[in-house]
Design a protein around this motif. Structure first.
Motif, short mmCIF file in Angstrom:
data_model
loop_
_atom_site.label_atom_id
_atom_site.label_comp_id
_atom_site.label_asym_id
_atom_site.label_seq_id
_atom_site.Cartn_x
_atom_site.Cartn_y
_atom_site.Cartn_z
N ILE A 1 0.82 -1.18 0.03
CA ILE A 1 0.03 -0.03 -0.07
C ILE A 1 0.92 1.30 0.00
N ILE A 2 0.60 2.10 -0.88
CA ILE A 2 1.37 3.32 -1.34
C ILE A 2 0.42 4.39 -0.87
N ALA A 3 0.83 5.17 0.25
CA ALA A 3 -0.13 6.21 0.74
C ALA A 3 0.49 7.69 0.39
N VAL A 4 -0.53 8.43 0.08
CA VAL A 4 0.04 9.68 -0.25
C VAL A 4 -0.64 10.42 0.96
N ALA B 1 1.45 22.13 6.28
CA ALA B 1 1.50 22.86 4.86
C ALA B 1 0.87 21.78 3.96
N PRO B 2 -0.47 21.99 3.82
CA PRO B 2 -1.14 21.23 3.05
C PRO B 2 -0.75 20.87 1.66
N LEU C 1 -4.25 11.64 5.08
CA LEU C 1 -4.38 10.79 4.08
C LEU C 1 -5.00 11.39 2.90
N ALA C 2 -4.01 11.72 1.67
CA ALA C 2 -4.73 12.43 0.62
C ALA C 2 -5.30 11.05 -0.30
N GLU D 1 4.63 10.60 -1.39
CA GLU D 1 4.30 9.11 -1.13
C GLU D 1 4.99 8.37 -0.06
N GLN D 2 4.47 7.35 0.55
CA GLN D 2 5.03 6.74 1.51
C GLN D 2 4.62 4.93 1.49
#
Length: 69
Positions: A4-7, A13-14, A54-55, A19-20
């Motif tokens: 799972i790659i989260a953005v 600072a929106p 989480l975007a 990516e992580q």
């Protein structure tokens, strides 16, 4: 293996997003269907990262190459 790659975006600072790779022993048995639906474990993981929002996320099957993740 499903990764799972989260953005993630910083709450301070929106516009600062990155990516992580989400890593956790809870994700060892994530199915493709569960990942596409948001993997309930992802919410638990986000609770451990309160300074970020989480975007989005994506599911990757097997090895990821080319992006360093």
């Amino acid at each position: 293996m499903i990764k799972i790659i989260a953005v993630l975006c910083s709450l301070a600072a929106p516009g600062s997003c990155h990516e992580q790779l989400v890593t956790s022993s809870d994700f060892a048995e994530v199915s493709v269907q569960s990942c596409m639906m948001g993997a309930p474990q992802l919410a638990e993981w986000m609770n451990q990262h309160p300074a970020e929002r989480l975007a989005g996320w994506r599911c990757v099957i097997g090895q990821q190459s080319g992006r360093g993740i």
